[in-house]
Design a protein around this motif. Structure first.
Motif, PDB file in Angstrom:
ATOM      1  N   ILE A 262       0.496  -1.586   0.053  1.00  0.00           N
ATOM      2  CA  ILE A 262      -0.547   0.149   0.568  1.00  0.00           C
ATOM      3  C   ILE A 262       0.975   1.380  -0.264  1.00  0.00           C
ATOM      4  O   ILE A 262       0.293   2.321  -0.762  1.00  0.00           O
ATOM      5  CB  ILE A 262      -1.083   0.023   1.662  1.00  0.00           C
ATOM      6  CG1 ILE A 262      -2.462  -1.135   1.120  1.00  0.00           C
ATOM      7  CG2 ILE A 262      -1.429   1.544   1.317  1.00  0.00           C
ATOM      8  CD1 ILE A 262      -2.838  -0.891   2.451  1.00  0.00           C
ATOM      9  N   THR A 263       1.825   1.365   0.860  1.00  0.00           N
ATOM     10  CA  THR A 263       2.977   2.338   1.104  1.00  0.00           C
ATOM     11  C   THR A 263       3.469   2.693  -0.698  1.00  0.00           C
ATOM     12  O   THR A 263       3.500   3.764  -0.771  1.00  0.00           O
ATOM     13  CB  THR A 263       4.014   2.337   1.732  1.00  0.00           C
ATOM     14  OG1 THR A 263       3.219   1.457   3.192  1.00  0.00           O
ATOM     15  CG2 THR A 263       4.712   3.381   2.112  1.00  0.00           C
ATOM     16  N   ILE A 264       4.433   1.578  -1.166  1.00  0.00           N
ATOM     17  CA  ILE A 264       3.986   1.870  -2.345  1.00  0.00           C
ATOM     18  C   ILE A 264       3.669   2.000  -3.678  1.00  0.00           C
ATOM     19  O   ILE A 264       3.878   3.255  -4.587  1.00  0.00           O
ATOM     20  CB  ILE A 264       4.920   0.472  -2.975  1.00  0.00           C
ATOM     21  CG1 ILE A 264       6.122  -0.409  -2.248  1.00  0.00           C
ATOM     22  CG2 ILE A 264       5.960   0.430  -4.737  1.00  0.00           C
ATOM     23  CD1 ILE A 264       7.245  -1.243  -2.112  1.00  0.00           C
ATOM     24  N   PHE A 265       2.884   1.550  -3.469  1.00  0.00           N
ATOM     25  CA  PHE A 265       1.392   2.438  -4.296  1.00  0.00           C
ATOM     26  C   PHE A 265       0.719   2.961  -4.614  1.00  0.00           C
ATOM     27  O   PHE A 265       0.518   4.175  -5.172  1.00  0.00           O
ATOM     28  CB  PHE A 265       0.295   1.073  -4.832  1.00  0.00           C
ATOM     29  CG  PHE A 265       0.171  -0.421  -5.178  1.00  0.00           C
ATOM     30  CD1 PHE A 265      -0.266   0.058  -6.791  1.00  0.00           C
ATOM     31  CD2 PHE A 265       0.893  -1.600  -5.013  1.00  0.00           C
ATOM     32  CE1 PHE A 265       0.007  -0.983  -7.623  1.00  0.00           C
ATOM     33  CE2 PHE A 265       1.040  -2.397  -5.564  1.00  0.00           C
ATOM     34  CZ  PHE A 265       0.777  -2.371  -6.808  1.00  0.00           C
ATOM     35  N   THR A 266       0.635   3.681  -2.907  1.00  0.00           N
ATOM     36  CA  THR A 266       0.230   5.130  -2.907  1.00  0.00           C
ATOM     37  C   THR A 266       1.129   5.918  -3.396  1.00  0.00           C
ATOM     38  O   THR A 266       0.958   7.311  -4.214  1.00  0.00           O
ATOM     39  CB  THR A 266      -0.351   5.189  -1.700  1.00  0.00           C
ATOM     40  OG1 THR A 266      -1.065   4.000  -0.839  1.00  0.00           O
ATOM     41  CG2 THR A 266      -0.438   6.951  -1.006  1.00  0.00           C
ATOM     42  N   ILE A 267       2.450   6.374  -2.594  1.00  0.00           N
ATOM     43  CA  ILE A 267       3.777   7.332  -2.725  1.00  0.00           C
ATOM     44  C   ILE A 267       3.626   7.254  -4.578  1.00  0.00           C
ATOM     45  O   ILE A 267       4.127   7.742  -5.156  1.00  0.00           O
ATOM     46  CB  ILE A 267       4.978   7.110  -2.042  1.00  0.00           C
ATOM     47  CG1 ILE A 267       4.848   7.181  -0.809  1.00  0.00           C
ATOM     48  CG2 ILE A 267       5.838   7.136  -2.107  1.00  0.00           C
ATOM     49  CD1 ILE A 267       6.111   6.675   0.248  1.00  0.00           C
ATOM     50  N   GLY A 268       4.017   5.718  -4.634  1.00  0.00           N
ATOM     51  CA  GLY A 268       4.720   5.685  -6.820  1.00  0.00           C
ATOM     52  C   GLY A 268       4.172   5.901  -7.630  1.00  0.00           C
ATOM     53  O   GLY A 268       4.255   6.427  -8.428  1.00  0.00           O
ATOM     54  N   PHE A 269       2.487   5.398  -7.660  1.00  0.00           N
ATOM     55  CA  PHE A 269       1.349   5.410  -8.169  1.00  0.00           C
ATOM     56  C   PHE A 269       0.947   6.494  -8.399  1.00  0.00           C
ATOM     57  O   PHE A 269       0.397   7.300  -9.563  1.00  0.00           O
ATOM     58  CB  PHE A 269       0.719   4.544  -8.456  1.00  0.00           C
ATOM     59  CG  PHE A 269      -0.191   3.996  -9.578  1.00  0.00           C
ATOM     60  CD1 PHE A 269      -0.232   3.867 -10.860  1.00  0.00           C
ATOM     61  CD2 PHE A 269      -1.572   4.154  -9.179  1.00  0.00           C
ATOM     62  CE1 PHE A 269      -0.997   3.328 -11.944  1.00  0.00           C
ATOM     63  CE2 PHE A 269      -2.809   4.233 -10.315  1.00  0.00           C
ATOM     64  CZ  PHE A 269      -2.357   4.243 -11.636  1.00  0.00           C
ATOM     65  N   TYR A 270       0.446   7.286  -7.363  1.00  0.00           N
ATOM     66  CA  TYR A 270      -0.247   8.364  -6.964  1.00  0.00           C
ATOM     67  C   TYR A 270       0.443   9.515  -7.231  1.00  0.00           C
ATOM     68  O   TYR A 270       0.398  10.432  -7.747  1.00  0.00           O
ATOM     69  CB  TYR A 270      -1.495   8.454  -6.207  1.00  0.00           C
ATOM     70  CG  TYR A 270      -2.658   7.438  -6.224  1.00  0.00           C
ATOM     71  CD1 TYR A 270      -3.323   7.523  -7.057  1.00  0.00           C
ATOM     72  CD2 TYR A 270      -2.250   6.387  -5.783  1.00  0.00           C
ATOM     73  CE1 TYR A 270      -4.496   6.122  -6.836  1.00  0.00           C
ATOM     74  CE2 TYR A 270      -3.077   4.751  -6.134  1.00  0.00           C
ATOM     75  CZ  TYR A 270      -4.425   5.504  -6.158  1.00  0.00           C
ATOM     76  OH  TYR A 270      -5.372   4.377  -7.307  1.00  0.00           O
ATOM     77  N   LEU A 271       1.601   9.941  -5.916  1.00  0.00           N
ATOM     78  CA  LEU A 271       2.200  10.535  -5.786  1.00  0.00           C
ATOM     79  C   LEU A 271       3.458  10.920  -6.320  1.00  0.00           C
ATOM     80  O   LEU A 271       3.911  12.131  -6.994  1.00  0.00           O
ATOM     81  CB  LEU A 271       2.821  10.659  -4.569  1.00  0.00           C
ATOM     82  CG  LEU A 271       1.219  11.205  -3.468  1.00  0.00           C
ATOM     83  CD1 LEU A 271       2.262  10.726  -1.904  1.00  0.00           C
ATOM     84  CD2 LEU A 271       0.714  11.993  -3.910  1.00  0.00           C
ATOM     85  N   GLN A 272       3.687  10.028  -6.949  1.00  0.00           N
ATOM     86  CA  GLN A 272       5.030   9.898  -8.000  1.00  0.00           C
ATOM     87  C   GLN A 272       6.497  10.609  -7.127  1.00  0.00           C
ATOM     88  O   GLN A 272       7.201  11.066  -7.845  1.00  0.00           O
ATOM     89  CB  GLN A 272       4.726  10.273  -9.298  1.00  0.00           C
ATOM     90  CG  GLN A 272       3.876   9.470  -9.885  1.00  0.00           C
ATOM     91  CD  GLN A 272       3.419   9.999 -11.252  1.00  0.00           C
ATOM     92  OE1 GLN A 272       4.491  10.615 -11.878  1.00  0.00           O
ATOM     93  NE2 GLN A 272       2.191   9.117 -12.026  1.00  0.00           N
ATOM     94  N   LEU A 273       6.952  10.109  -6.210  1.00  0.00           N
ATOM     95  CA  LEU A 273       7.929  10.785  -5.337  1.00  0.00           C
ATOM     96  C   LEU A 273       8.857   9.944  -5.435  1.00  0.00           C
ATOM     97  O   LEU A 273       9.962  10.329  -4.617  1.00  0.00           O
ATOM     98  CB  LEU A 273       7.347  11.204  -4.107  1.00  0.00           C
ATOM     99  CG  LEU A 273       6.047  12.298  -3.602  1.00  0.00           C
ATOM    100  CD1 LEU A 273       5.947  12.434  -2.618  1.00  0.00           C
ATOM    101  CD2 LEU A 273       6.644  13.537  -4.349  1.00  0.00           C
ATOM    102  N   ILE A 274       8.908   8.372  -4.869  1.00  0.00           N
ATOM    103  CA  ILE A 274       9.673   7.011  -4.618  1.00  0.00           C
ATOM    104  C   ILE A 274      10.764   7.797  -6.153  1.00  0.00           C
ATOM    105  O   ILE A 274      10.091   7.572  -7.155  1.00  0.00           O
ATOM    106  CB  ILE A 274       8.938   5.772  -4.510  1.00  0.00           C
ATOM    107  CG1 ILE A 274      10.319   5.305  -4.380  1.00  0.00           C
ATOM    108  CG2 ILE A 274       8.255   5.960  -5.859  1.00  0.00           C
ATOM    109  CD1 ILE A 274       9.671   4.199  -3.327  1.00  0.00           C
ATOM    110  N   ASN A 275      12.264   7.116  -6.083  1.00  0.00           N
ATOM    111  CA  ASN A 275      13.029   6.815  -7.393  1.00  0.00           C
ATOM    112  C   ASN A 275      12.564   5.370  -7.626  1.00  0.00           C
ATOM    113  O   ASN A 275      11.844   4.415  -7.503  1.00  0.00           O
ATOM    114  CB  ASN A 275      14.179   7.053  -6.696  1.00  0.00           C
ATOM    115  CG  ASN A 275      15.530   6.738  -7.078  1.00  0.00           C
ATOM    116  OD1 ASN A 275      15.500   5.033  -7.944  1.00  0.00           O
ATOM    117  ND2 ASN A 275      16.105   8.208  -7.683  1.00  0.00           N
TER     118      ASN A 275
END
Length: 326
Positions: A262-275
């Motif tokens: 859930i953390t990866i999908f939220t940050i990566g898919f919606y916020l796109q803040l993850i490297n």
């Protein structure tokens, strides 16, 4: 003129021969990571197969609880089988091309069984809910037939909705890049390569995140709220401890699976803040480790399975020792 071009882009579907998987490009010691994943895969297959065999060949374990356990074990084996061997082939053997149709097949299997993993954990939460909150009616509510229907329904629903999601990828045209930055044919990285409108695919991906991850996770949380309410109404402290002790392993599985995903999908898919490299590494770990951990933490810690596993090991070693004697 621009409207004519848009019409042509939407009406003429261009599918490439395939895609190139290009994740893990800048990560150091990547070979060590894939050796670790190979070990994870071997452990996944061995321990989950052991759990499946113990339950299938012991008729006294043909109960609703162990049907849910064997369901999780089967899902674990298939989930890691559809990703880890492919990852080793792509990044160690350096054969990173995957044909278009095979890409959709891999996409289907990964997301279908990741979804089934989510629902399998919810089914185990249901089993704990009935056992603790309705102990006197457990045998009438949670029958083998009812559990089989629940498991079958989860399989039909998950595979059906993921088949639809993978099927609508065929409506996209890929006229430019075919380089997928992930560790497999990942849904979002693939549809973002399309040169026509992928709004439908984006909305489907958003809906699936809530329907297939947040939905079961919410059910699990509500189940444990009910369990805690029931436990705190118990008069005996020993009864409270015993009831909560039966839930510890399941809570570990829930935390290991849901929190990273859930953390990866939220940050990566919606916020796109993850490297991007960190996203690929984190997502691969989050999807590959739970199937390896599940049989060790949950299934083999269950008293009935543990006793039969130890008996099987003693029987095998006892037979080998008798054969080795002159």
């Amino acid at each position: 003129m621009s409207s004519l071009r848009n019409f042509l882009n939407d009406s003429v579907i261009v599918h490439p021969p395939g895609f190139y998987i290009i994740g893990f490009q800048k990560l150091p010691f990547i070979r060590v990571y894939f050796i670790f994943l190979a070990f994870v895969y071997v452990v996944t297959v061995l321990f989950n197969t052991l759990v499946i065999c113990i339950i299938v060949f012991n008729h006294c374990l043909h109960t609703p609880k162990f049907l849910a356990v064997v369901n999780l074990a089967v899902i674990d084996v298939v989930l890691n089988t559809c990703t880890i061997p492919s990852m080793i082939k792509v990044f160690l053997v350096k054969d990173n091309f995957i044909p278009f149709n095979l890409c959709l097949v891999q996409m289907f299997f990964y997301y279908a069984f990741a979804t089934l993993e989510s629902y399998a954990l919810a089914v185990l939460a249901y089993d704990r809910l009935i056992a603790i909150c309705f102990p006197l009616r457990q045998n009438s509510i949670n029958t083998l037939r009812n559990m089989f229907c629940i498991v079958a329904l989860s399989w039909c629903f998950s595979t059906g909705i993921i088949a639809f999601s993978a099927g609508i990828m065929t409506r996209l045209s890929f006229c430019n890049s075919v380089r997928v930055f992930s560790y497999f044919c990942d849904y979002a990285p693939v549809f973002r390569l399309a040169c026509n409108d992928y709004t439908m695919q984006w909305y489907v991906a958003s809906l699936l995140t809530f329907l297939l991850l947040v939905g079961p996770f919410t059910f699990i949380l509500l189940s444990y709220v009910s369990i805690l309410a029931t436990v705190f109404r118990m008069k005996s402290l020993d009864s409270r401890v015993k009831a909560l002790a039966t839930c510890v392993e399941h809570l570990i599985l829930v935390a290991v699976f849901y929190i990273p995903i859930i953390t990866i999908f939220t940050i990566g898919f919606y916020l796109q803040l993850i490297n991007p490299d960190q996203r690929v590494l984190s997502l691969s770990l989050a999807s590959c480790l739970p199937p390896c951990i599940n049989p060790i933490v949950y299934s083999l810690k269950t008293k009935e399975i543990k006793n039969r596993a130890l008996a099987l090991v003693k029987k095998i070693f006892g037979t080998n020792q008798r054969k080795s004697k002159p």
